[in-house]
Design a protein around this motif. Structure first.
Motif, short mmCIF file in Angstrom:
data_model
loop_
_atom_site.label_atom_id
_atom_site.label_comp_id
_atom_site.label_asym_id
_atom_site.label_seq_id
_atom_site.Cartn_x
_atom_site.Cartn_y
_atom_site.Cartn_z
N THR A 103 22.88 8.48 10.12
CA THR A 103 23.62 7.28 10.52
C THR A 103 23.15 6.78 11.87
N GLN A 104 22.93 7.70 12.82
CA GLN A 104 22.42 7.28 14.13
C GLN A 104 21.01 6.72 14.02
N LEU A 105 20.17 7.35 13.22
CA LEU A 105 18.80 6.86 13.05
C LEU A 105 18.79 5.48 12.42
N ALA A 106 19.70 5.24 11.49
CA ALA A 106 19.79 3.92 10.87
C ALA A 106 20.25 2.87 11.86
N ARG A 107 21.19 3.21 12.71
CA ARG A 107 21.72 2.23 13.68
C ARG A 107 20.73 1.96 14.80
N VAL A 108 20.11 3.01 15.34
CA VAL A 108 19.26 2.86 16.52
C VAL A 108 17.87 2.33 16.15
N VAL A 109 17.36 2.74 15.01
CA VAL A 109 15.97 2.42 14.66
C VAL A 109 15.88 1.46 13.48
N LEU A 110 16.45 1.84 12.34
CA LEU A 110 16.22 1.08 11.11
C LEU A 110 16.83 -0.30 11.15
N ASP A 111 18.07 -0.42 11.63
CA ASP A 111 18.70 -1.74 11.67
C ASP A 111 17.93 -2.71 12.56
N ARG A 112 17.43 -2.22 13.67
CA ARG A 112 16.65 -3.08 14.56
C ARG A 112 15.29 -3.41 13.97
N LEU A 113 14.72 -2.45 13.24
CA LEU A 113 13.47 -2.74 12.55
C LEU A 113 13.65 -3.81 11.48
N LEU A 114 14.71 -3.71 10.71
CA LEU A 114 14.98 -4.71 9.67
C LEU A 114 15.21 -6.08 10.28
N SER A 115 15.97 -6.12 11.38
CA SER A 115 16.22 -7.41 12.04
C SER A 115 14.92 -8.02 12.55
N ALA A 116 14.06 -7.20 13.15
CA ALA A 116 12.77 -7.71 13.64
C ALA A 116 11.88 -8.13 12.48
N TRP A 117 11.92 -7.39 11.38
CA TRP A 117 11.10 -7.74 10.21
C TRP A 117 11.55 -9.07 9.62
N LEU A 118 12.86 -9.28 9.53
CA LEU A 118 13.37 -10.54 8.98
C LEU A 118 13.02 -11.71 9.88
N ARG A 119 13.08 -11.52 11.20
CA ARG A 119 12.71 -12.61 12.11
C ARG A 119 11.24 -12.99 11.95
N GLU A 120 10.38 -11.98 11.78
CA GLU A 120 8.97 -12.28 11.56
C GLU A 120 8.74 -12.92 10.20
N ALA A 121 9.48 -12.46 9.19
CA ALA A 121 9.29 -12.99 7.83
C ALA A 121 9.74 -14.44 7.73
N ILE A 122 10.78 -14.79 8.48
CA ILE A 122 11.28 -16.17 8.43
C ILE A 122 10.24 -17.15 8.96
N LEU A 123 9.42 -16.69 9.90
CA LEU A 123 8.41 -17.57 10.49
C LEU A 123 7.26 -17.86 9.53
N ILE A 124 7.14 -17.07 8.46
CA ILE A 124 6.08 -17.30 7.47
C ILE A 124 6.57 -18.33 6.47
N GLU A 125 5.89 -19.44 6.39
CA GLU A 125 6.32 -20.55 5.55
C GLU A 125 6.28 -20.16 4.06
N GLY A 126 7.45 -20.36 3.39
CA GLY A 126 7.56 -20.11 1.97
C GLY A 126 7.57 -18.65 1.56
N TYR A 127 7.75 -17.74 2.51
CA TYR A 127 7.70 -16.31 2.19
C TYR A 127 9.05 -15.82 1.68
N LEU A 128 10.11 -16.03 2.46
CA LEU A 128 11.43 -15.56 2.06
C LEU A 128 12.13 -16.60 1.19
N PRO A 129 13.07 -16.18 0.32
CA PRO A 129 13.89 -17.14 -0.44
C PRO A 129 14.71 -18.01 0.50
N ASN A 130 15.07 -19.19 0.03
CA ASN A 130 15.79 -20.14 0.87
C ASN A 130 17.13 -19.60 1.36
N SER A 131 17.79 -18.74 0.57
CA SER A 131 19.09 -18.21 0.97
C SER A 131 19.00 -17.28 2.18
#
Length: 497
Positions: free
Chosen positions: A373-401
């Motif tokens: 649980t700690q590893l998910a909160r400290v590392v994985l959640d922040r990794l997912l948030s950073a990954w989504l921010r980078e993925a959003i910048l790629i045109e047409g990569y993520l679904p519109n939702s």
């Protein structure tokens, strides 16, 4: 001074600070505020405990875990992990149990198609950057170093559309360079705001122990948003971690010393093949023999001794009968600071039965869930948030939702399940829980580290194909749960008691 003190006491009497009370028919004037004197044996300093408590101090968490203290603990714990077989095995087992083959993401947004897409793409990215290996390295570093740091960087050579990468650095590189001017709220290379939140981290470009390290101490100031700091906080105000095996370091040294001492004693005894002795008194009737003169003996030969002399073989008393018991007790004490049972630390369950093994593993598995649980909160959640921010910048990569940072992306992480000691008993117990509605398929699959929706869809495909081929599906056969589980568990519990 005495007149002033007398005046204060007299004024207190007149003001009613003291009152009268009657006890045993007499009027006694007692103070209204009586001082309570509590006594604790552990708070008393005696000649017996003075030496034991001489190193106790009242330092803060930051002062107690100073730079020099952490450096010494890191060096010693790294040495033990590198040279002690038990220390190495314990740390590897702990990292494998916590991380396993790696976490798996399950998105919980209303758009099922978008969820499946993100899960598949994030899994591909995690495989490309070696996320599972890096998480295991971070857990290993927390055992021996006390903490681990990860930098969120960009790596164009990653075989994935999102070029986000996680670069691990050792705790030695996050330090206060000598070239940095003194600043307020700046401790051990970390700058904090007024609320205690980290703002920036000073990261040395070269490891202080590297041969290429220069006295210039070149460093980079990295914003806190790009740094993952993974450690266990044991005290309020603690900002840096100490090795998880810190309490066990002296015990590891004692274990190695005792083993080497027993081996040295056995070798010393084995080096002497025998000894000549005589019962005759000095200047008696025994033939003369040179003292301490070595005699070579041939194997499997019957020899004659000088007159009046006898030969006796040296008796090896090593290892002693308490050797195995001592190693077991000290290893059990070592593993306790990691919430690890003895049979897991030693890799030996010969003295366990089914019930005692399950009982010891309950505390260990609960500790593993807390760490995940700690590893998910400290590392994985922040990794997912950073990954989504980078993925959003790629045109047409993520679904519109999912192409908005304002959305709250609900998700959860799945980890590898722990194999049961007796799979047949566990499967039967699982069937009983599902039958009386005390559990759900989601919970049961989560215990195995699997997604229940994915597994059910796969199972439906298998059943449909089996019907087309004229095969009988095993899930269509009704079987009654066996009651032997309860009887076996009762017998094991009785034996453990």
């Amino acid at each position: 001074m005495l007149k002033m003190l007398s005046g204060i006491i007299e004024q207190a009497w007149r003001g009613g600070a003291f009152r009268s009370s009657s006890a045993s028919g007499r009027s006694l004037r007692q103070p209204f505020f009586s001082r309570l004197r509590a006594k604790y044996d552990a708070a008393n300093t005696t000649l017996d405990n003075m030496k034991h408590w001489s190193r106790a101090d009242g330092l803060s968490a930051a002062a107690a875990n100073s730079t020099d203290v952490r450096r010494t603990l890191r060096n010693r714990s790294r040495y033990e992990v590198a040279n002690n077989s038990y220390a190495r095995g314990i740390t590897l087992t702990l990292a494998n149990d916590v991380v396993g083959t790696g976490p798996r993401l399950q998105m919980l947004t209303p758009d099922d198609a978008a969820n499946r897409f993100v899960e598949a793409e994030f899994f591909a990215w995690a495989e490309a950057v070696g996320l599972a290996e890096k998480l295991r390295t971070m857990r290993l570093a927390r055992v021996s170093d006390g903490e681990s740091f990860g930098l969120l960087t960009s790596n164009e050579r990653i075989d994935a559309k999102v070029k986000l990468d996680l670069r691990l650095i050792e705790a030695d590189q996050v330090a206060s360079p000598t070239l940095v001017a003194d600043r307020s709220r700046y401790i051990d290379g970390i700058q904090f705001d007024a609320d205690g939140n980290p703002i920036t981290y000073d990261v040395l470009r070269e490891h202080p122990g590297d041969v290429t390290f220069t006295i210039d101490e070149e460093f980079d100031t990295v914003p806190a948003a790009a740094v993952l700091h993974y450690f266990r906080c044991d005290r309020p105000g603690q900002i840096r971690g100490i090795p998880d095996i810190t309490p066990a370091l002296p015990l590891f040294a004692q274990l190695r010393r005792f083993t080497l001492a027993v081996l040295a004693a056995a070798e010393t005894a084995a080096e002497f093949a025998g000894i000549l002795y005589t019962d005759a008194p000095a200047n008696g009737e025994a033939d003369s023999a040179e003292p301490f003169e070595p005699i070579e003996l041939e194997k499997r030969m019957l020899l004659t001794m000088p007159g009046g002399w006898k030969m006796a073989q040296m008796k090896s008393e090593q290892p002693s009968t308490t050797y195995a018991e001592f190693k077991k007790e000290i290893l059990n004490e070592i593993a306790r600071c990691l919430n690890m049972p003895f049979n897991v630390a030693a890799g030996n369950s010969s003295g366990y039965n089914y019930a005692s093994g399950r009982l010891d593993h309950q505390t260990y598995f609960k500790s593993i869930r807390v760490e995940q649980t700690q590893l998910a909160r400290v590392v994985l959640d922040r990794l997912l948030s950073a990954w989504l921010r980078e993925a959003i910048l790629i045109e047409g990569y993520l679904p519109n939702s999912l192409r908005t940072l304002d959305s709250t992306f609900e998700h959860q992480w799945f980890w590898d399940g722990h194999e049961h000691v007796d799979p047949a008993k566990e499967a039967n117990a699982q069937k009983i829980r599902l039958a009386n509605h005390t559990t759900t398929l989601a919970i049961e699959f989560a215990r195995q580290g699997r997604d229940w929706e994915t597994e059910l869809k796969q199972r439906a495909k298998e059943v449909s194909l089996m019907r087309e081929l004229g095969l009988s599906a095993s899930d269509e056969t009704e079987t009654k749960p066996s009651t032997k589980v309860t009887e076996d568990n009762a017998e094991d519990t009785a034996r453990a008691a």
